[in-house]
Design a protein around this motif. Structure first.
Motif, PDB file in Angstrom:
ATOM      1  N   GLN A  93     -54.834 -25.727 -10.085  1.00 46.99           N
ATOM      2  CA  GLN A  93     -53.587 -26.273 -10.623  1.00 46.99           C
ATOM      3  C   GLN A  93     -52.777 -25.199 -11.327  1.00 46.99           C
ATOM      4  OE1 GLN A  93     -54.124 -29.665 -13.202  1.00 46.99           O
ATOM      5  NE2 GLN A  93     -52.024 -29.635 -13.923  1.00 46.99           N
ATOM      6  N   TYR A  95     -52.801 -21.953 -10.758  1.00 44.07           N
ATOM      7  CA  TYR A  95     -52.605 -20.812  -9.854  1.00 44.07           C
ATOM      8  C   TYR A  95     -53.734 -19.777  -9.942  1.00 44.07           C
ATOM      9  CZ  TYR A  95     -47.956 -22.726 -10.889  1.00 44.07           C
ATOM     10  OH  TYR A  95     -46.907 -23.564 -11.157  1.00 44.07           O
ATOM     11  N   GLN A 151     -48.066 -20.874  -6.361  1.00 43.93           N
ATOM     12  CA  GLN A 151     -49.046 -21.801  -5.808  1.00 43.93           C
ATOM     13  C   GLN A 151     -49.238 -21.574  -4.318  1.00 43.93           C
ATOM     14  OE1 GLN A 151     -51.657 -23.038  -6.415  1.00 43.93           O
ATOM     15  NE2 GLN A 151     -51.384 -25.094  -7.268  1.00 43.93           N
ATOM     16  N   PRO A 171     -53.554 -29.717  -7.237  1.00 48.34           N
ATOM     17  CA  PRO A 171     -52.849 -28.496  -6.847  1.00 48.34           C
ATOM     18  C   PRO A 171     -51.340 -28.527  -7.051  1.00 48.34           C
ATOM     19  CG  PRO A 171     -53.443 -29.775  -4.912  1.00 48.34           C
ATOM     20  CD  PRO A 171     -54.118 -30.432  -6.075  1.00 48.34           C
TER      21      PRO A 171
END
Length: 315
Positions: A93, A95, A151, A171
């Motif tokens: 989440q 990165y 991301q 994510p």
């Protein structure tokens, strides 16, 4: 076809002071190769704990988790570190990119741990960045990219080398709705094109609806396991973003998944134990540090960069 992941009688109990908190209770599931699976539930439901168990990030109190023919529940920490490097990918989440490295270097990092040569690493890293539409950002560092771009770099890193399974814990949790669609599309395309099993945890039923299968977990127990015949992104919060982003209206089964999950979240809000989820989240986000420590047995990242010039000449 044998399942890629098989869970037998899984139970996880945390001791918090004098309390015993049952995070997972008698979990039995099988996930197929190439399947996209969403694990959905409210905060404190046990969904992140289940993901950590599937990925071998935590040991179960009881039961077994198999990936292929490997019982990862019985592996030592060193064995697990090697296994994850070879066969698993992770999307975080937050990165978890190394700030001193470029996008290409961050993507190539798993191949450094595998001992792959510099030229091959660079080639594969650029190929993965191209897949997520960021080839032109290959030489940019994380601070020079937006959250959505970071991301997507994380996605490229997770899928490099074509792992057997990729795990993702919330994510899109730090992204806006429009960027979420772009990131989801990138993850799904990367998984489907190469038949990689993709397991994603989310609290958002709209995001969960992209999966082939939606598993809902409440109070540590699976309450539903729905096969999704027509996967597709459904914006959350009563689908209020559908018109704004020109999303095709949700099918009836998508709405049922959303309604079920949101109703369960409201019903159990008073009973949530956030301490368990915070512990699981710290474990998931700490994997980058763990894998770096494992890599230090063969040489530190600093030493690898110091040898770049020599390595280039040798190749």
């Amino acid at each position: 076809m044998a399942p890629i992941i098989k869970v037998k009688n899984l139970r996880k109990v945390y001791k918090i002071g004098k309390e015993r908190v049952i995070a997972l209770n008698n979990i039995n599931i099988e996930l197929e190769e190439g399947e996209v699976v969403s694990i959905v539930g409210p905060s404190g439901s046990g969904k992140s704990t289940l993901l950590n168990q599937l990925a071998g990030l935590e040991k179960p109190t009881k039961g077994d988790v198999y990936i292929g023919k490997n019982n990862i529940s019985k592996m030592s920490e060193n064995e697990l570190a090697v296994f994850r490097q070879k066969y698993l990918g992770f999307v975080f989440q937050s990165y978890n990119l190394l700030p001193a490295l470029t996008a290409a270097e961050n993507v190539a990092l798993p191949m450094v741990f595998k001992g792959v040569g510099k030229k091959e690493r660079e080639k594969e890293a650029k190929k993965e960045l191209d897949r997520v539409g960021l080839l032109d950002r290959a030489n940019h560092k994380p601070t020079e990219m937006s959250g959505g771009q970071q991301q997507r770099v994380g996605i490229a890193r997770a899928f490099i080398g074509t792992p057997k399974v990729v795990f993702a814990d919330e994510p899109t949790g730090n992204l806006d709705s429009k960027t979420t669609q772009t990131v989801l599309a990138g993850m799904l395309a990367s998984a489907k094109e190469r038949a990689i099993t993709f397991v994603m945890v989310t609290h958002d039923p709209g995001i969960a609806a992209v999966a082939d299968r939606v598993i809902t977990i409440i109070d540590g127990e699976i309450i539903s396991d729905i096969r999704n015949e027509n996967p597709g992104f459904v914006p959350s919060v009563a689908l209020q973003y559908a018109a704004e982003y020109s999303v095709v209206p949700a099918e009836e089964h998508h709405e049922k998944v959303a309604e079920q999950s949101l109703t369960a979240a409201n019903a159990t809000e008073e009973k949530q134990n956030t301490t368990v989820e915070e512990t699981s989240a710290k474990t998931m986000q700490g994997i980058a540090e763990e894998e770096s420590n494992a890599a230090k047995e063969e040489g530190t990242l600093t030493e690898m960069h110091d040898k770049t010039a020599v390595e280039g000449e040798e190749e």
